[in-house]
Scaffold this motif. Structure first.
Motif, mmCIF file in Angstrom:
data_model
loop_
_atom_site.group_PDB
_atom_site.id
_atom_site.type_symbol
_atom_site.label_atom_id
_atom_site.label_comp_id
_atom_site.label_asym_id
_atom_site.label_seq_id
_atom_site.Cartn_x
_atom_site.Cartn_y
_atom_site.Cartn_z
ATOM 1 N N HIS A 15 114.895 33.916 32.739
ATOM 2 C CA HIS A 15 114.183 32.701 32.353
ATOM 3 C C HIS A 15 112.972 33.025 31.487
ATOM 4 O O HIS A 15 112.671 32.306 30.530
ATOM 5 N N GLN A 16 112.289 34.107 31.804
ATOM 6 C CA GLN A 16 111.128 34.503 31.013
ATOM 7 C C GLN A 16 111.535 34.833 29.585
ATOM 8 O O GLN A 16 110.861 34.423 28.638
ATOM 9 N N ALA A 47 112.110 31.589 27.726
ATOM 10 C CA ALA A 47 110.868 30.886 27.403
ATOM 11 C C ALA A 47 110.161 31.536 26.219
ATOM 12 O O ALA A 47 109.646 30.848 25.328
ATOM 13 N N TYR A 48 110.152 32.858 26.190
ATOM 14 C CA TYR A 48 109.528 33.565 25.078
ATOM 15 C C TYR A 48 110.304 33.351 23.780
ATOM 16 O O TYR A 48 109.720 33.249 22.700
ATOM 17 N N ASP A 106 103.250 29.853 33.462
ATOM 18 C CA ASP A 106 103.364 30.693 32.277
ATOM 19 C C ASP A 106 103.704 29.855 31.041
ATOM 20 O O ASP A 106 103.208 30.109 29.946
ATOM 21 N N THR A 107 104.547 28.842 31.239
ATOM 22 C CA THR A 107 104.890 27.959 30.121
ATOM 23 C C THR A 107 103.659 27.238 29.597
ATOM 24 O O THR A 107 103.458 27.133 28.375
ATOM 25 N N LEU A 163 109.356 29.982 22.314
ATOM 26 C CA LEU A 163 108.023 30.033 21.728
ATOM 27 C C LEU A 163 108.024 30.835 20.430
ATOM 28 O O LEU A 163 107.301 30.502 19.480
ATOM 29 N N HIS A 211 106.488 27.585 35.367
ATOM 30 C CA HIS A 211 105.747 26.483 34.736
ATOM 31 C C HIS A 211 104.341 26.892 34.306
ATOM 32 O O HIS A 211 103.884 26.543 33.222
ATOM 33 N N GLU A 253 112.570 27.540 36.499
ATOM 34 C CA GLU A 253 111.704 26.773 35.602
ATOM 35 C C GLU A 253 110.435 26.334 36.316
ATOM 36 O O GLU A 253 109.345 26.352 35.746
ATOM 37 N N LEU A 272 101.650 29.687 27.579
ATOM 38 C CA LEU A 272 102.268 29.962 26.280
ATOM 39 C C LEU A 272 102.059 28.798 25.316
ATOM 40 O O LEU A 272 101.806 29.000 24.119
ATOM 41 N N ARG A 273 102.162 27.567 25.827
ATOM 42 C CA ARG A 273 101.948 26.400 24.969
ATOM 43 C C ARG A 273 100.497 26.338 24.483
ATOM 44 O O ARG A 273 100.233 26.014 23.322
ATOM 45 N N HIS A 293 105.249 23.312 41.093
ATOM 46 C CA HIS A 293 105.045 24.700 40.661
ATOM 47 C C HIS A 293 104.321 25.503 41.735
ATOM 48 O O HIS A 293 104.736 26.624 42.077
#
Length: 218
Positions: free
Chosen positions: A125-126, A129-130, A66-67, A133, A64, A60, A70-71, A20
């Motif tokens: 991709h963003q 990912a949102y 940002d992921t 979530l 990473h 991705e 978010l998690r 990343h």
């Protein structure tokens, strides 16, 4: 056995983070469109095959960080007291996460994030990912609601909240000078009526706003 498993997972996390970081550095230097998976793997001193074991593509790898955030946000929402309304739980979780040092001007993540902000090649991709979530967050919020169509109302609240987060992040990145926490608080307060929060029956009574007083924020 557990110690070996823990060490293995830490090594995997370290490799994923190294990839990343390499992706971010290359993207800032050359632009996201001009970097390749091979270049990222070389910069992280791993093989192309190793990269593929961790990420499905360069987007991705770039997203990473940002992921992870978010998690963590999802875990923070789940940890909020059951008596909090959905919007109050979301607001508290977001404000807690905003205290993680994002405002430090010396933080490399912040400088790189500002330089990559709004790049078209990362937008798709963003969004994905949102969206992933949003489904999980809606399931968590549905447990805090009662009445007809609770699941649907939870999806509406989750979607409104995540859209508000994106707006707050854009505002903060484009207009430095205010803390992320302050921007988030203002945006989420403005978004509460849009989420229909005052009309959402909660599963239990109790606190309503961030402080537990005031109008029922969902």
């Amino acid at each position: 056995m557990e110690e070996c498993t823990g060490l293995r997972e830490r090594k995997k996390a370290a490799t994923r983070l190294a990839l990343h970081e390499a992706a971010l550095s290359l993207a800032v230097e050359h632009g996201p469109d001009r970097i390749t998976v091979e270049a990222i793997a070389d910069a992280a001193n791993v093989s192309r095959r190793t990269f593929s074991n961790y990420f499905g593509g360069k987007e991705e790898a770039l997203f990473h960080g940002d992921t992870l955030r978010l998690r963590r946000l999802l875990r923070l929402v789940a940890d909020q007291p059951a008596e909090l309304s959905p919007w109050a739980a979301l607001t508290r979780a977001a404000l807690v996460q905003a205290e993680d040092g994002y405002d430090d001007p010396a933080e490399p993540w912040l400088n790189r994030r500002r330089r990559l902000h709004g790049h078209p090649s990362l937008a798709a991709h963003q969004v994905g990912a949102y969206a992933a979530l949003e489904r999980e967050m809606a399931a968590e919020l549905a447990r805090r609601l009662t009445g007809p169509e609770a699941a649907l109302r939870a999806r509406i609240v989750a979607a409104t909240f995540l859209a508000s987060l994106r707006i707050a992040a854009h505002e903060w990145l484009e207009h430095p000078g205010r803390s992320l926490r302050d921007v988030l608080r203002d945006v989420l307060a403005l978004a509460a009526p849009a989420a229909g929060c005052a009309r959402l029956p909660r599963r239990t009574g109790g606190m309503a706003g961030e402080s537990g007083t005031g109008p029922d924020l969902g």
